[in-house]
Design an enzyme around this catalytic site. Structure first.
Site, PDB file in Angstrom:
ATOM      1  CG  ASN A   1      -1.511   3.022  -9.617  1.00 41.84           C
ATOM      2  OD1 ASN A   1      -1.747   3.193 -10.800  1.00 41.84           O
ATOM      3  ND2 ASN A   1      -2.282   2.276  -8.856  1.00 41.84           N
TER       4      ASN A   1
ATOM      5  CD  GLU B   1      -1.482  -1.854  -6.952  1.00 43.28           C
ATOM      6  OE1 GLU B   1      -1.773  -3.056  -7.131  1.00 43.28           O
ATOM      7  OE2 GLU B   1      -2.313  -0.994  -6.590  1.00 43.28           O
TER       8      GLU B   1
ATOM      9  CB  CYS C   1       0.837   7.079  -5.088  1.00 45.19           C
ATOM     10  SG  CYS C   1       0.065   6.459  -3.590  1.00 45.19           S
TER      11      CYS C   1
ATOM     12  CD  GLU D   1      -1.426  10.834  -6.665  1.00 44.28           C
ATOM     13  OE1 GLU D   1      -0.956   9.678  -6.758  1.00 44.28           O
ATOM     14  OE2 GLU D   1      -2.563  11.067  -6.240  1.00 44.28           O
TER      15      GLU D   1
ATOM     16  CB  CYS E   1      -2.368   8.918  -0.208  1.00 42.19           C
ATOM     17  SG  CYS E   1      -0.619   8.906  -0.591  1.00 42.19           S
TER      18      CYS E   1
ATOM     19  CB  CYS F   1       0.815  11.762  -3.015  1.00 38.54           C
ATOM     20  SG  CYS F   1       1.228  10.100  -3.581  1.00 38.54           S
TER      21      CYS F   1
HETATM   22  N1  THU Z   1      -2.984   5.394  -5.458  1.00 38.93           N
HETATM   23  C1  THU Z   1      -2.401   6.350  -6.224  1.00 38.93           C
HETATM   24  O1  THU Z   1      -1.648   6.065  -7.153  1.00 38.93           O
HETATM   25  N2  THU Z   1      -2.666   7.629  -5.923  1.00 38.93           N
HETATM   26  C2  THU Z   1      -3.517   8.043  -4.960  1.00 38.93           C
HETATM   27  O2  THU Z   1      -3.690   9.224  -4.771  1.00 38.93           O
HETATM   28  C3  THU Z   1      -4.222   7.070  -4.133  1.00 38.93           C
HETATM   29  C4  THU Z   1      -3.859   5.652  -4.343  1.00 38.93           C
HETATM   30  C5  THU Z   1      -2.715   3.999  -5.785  1.00 38.93           C
HETATM   31  C6  THU Z   1      -1.884   3.256  -4.790  1.00 38.93           C
HETATM   32  C7  THU Z   1      -2.309   1.846  -5.071  1.00 38.93           C
HETATM   33  O3  THU Z   1      -1.549   1.344  -6.159  1.00 38.93           O
HETATM   34  C8  THU Z   1      -3.750   1.950  -5.498  1.00 38.93           C
HETATM   35  O4  THU Z   1      -3.925   3.302  -5.915  1.00 38.93           O
HETATM   36  C9  THU Z   1      -4.749   1.611  -4.411  1.00 38.93           C
HETATM   37  O5  THU Z   1      -4.492   2.309  -3.242  1.00 38.93           O
END
Ligand code: THU
Length: 159
Positions: A62, A64, A73, A75, A112, A115
């Site tokens: 991930n 940000e 994310c 995925e 999520c 994804c």
């Molecule tokens: N996140 C993911 O990378 N994958 C997921 O399946 C759920 C959430 C990340 C997004 C964000 O950077 C952090 O986790 C918190 O939501």
């Protein structure tokens, strides 16, 4: 009115040693990929890895951004990188792991909805099931195909 029930089917493994070699290697790649996570805002670090037909593994994490919605994310970062770098090569399997501050959650962190939808598209393109492995500290869950983690997939305009 008829009430219907939907059963979600998946395998739960107690350790990585229980997995077949291919799945174990992919889960290890997801754990390694978590190190590349850039998540200073949520401090929730997620790593992912996909196996392509032919065996190539692509990793991602991930990423940000201070403008929160601009982040992505693990995925989708991974699936998009795989498709961008190996266009047309089917994605056969995806492994994901994550947790706060670089740890791994006891029970697997689950992808999520956005994804899952992206997984569905690449599964359709692959014309074969894409397995999904979710790696937790105490358990690893394996879904045989995306349909098992995203019931009632929207994957066609011809209904
Ligand atoms: N996140 C993911 O990378 N994958 C997921 O399946 C759920 C959430 C990340 C997004 C964000 O950077 C952090 O986790 C918190 O939501």
């Amino acid at each position: 009115m008829k009430e219907r029930q939907f059963t979600v089917r998946y395998e739960a493994y107690e350790s990585m040693e229980e997995l077949c070699e291919e799945d174990r290697v992919l889960c290890e790649a997801a754990i390694e990929a978590q190190k590349g996570s850039y998540a200073p805002y949520s401090r929730f670090n997620v790593g992912a890895a996909v196996r392509l037909e032919g065996g190539t593994i692509v990793k991602g994490s991930n990423q940000e951004n201070i403008a929160y919605p601009s982040g992505l994310c693990a995925e989708r970062t991974t699936l998009f990188a795989a498709s961008a770098n190996y266009p047309g090569v089917p994605i056969r399997s995806l492994a994901v792991t994550g947790g706060p501050d670089g740890t791994i959650c006891e029970e697997p962190a689950t992808p999520c909805g956005a994804c899952r939808q992206v997984m569905a598209e690449y599964q359709t393109l692959a014309k074969a099931p894409m397995s999904v492995l979710l790696v937790g500290r105490n358990e690893i869950w394996k879904f045989a195909c995306v349909d098992d983690i995203l019931p009632f997939i929207f994957d066609s305009l011809d209904k």
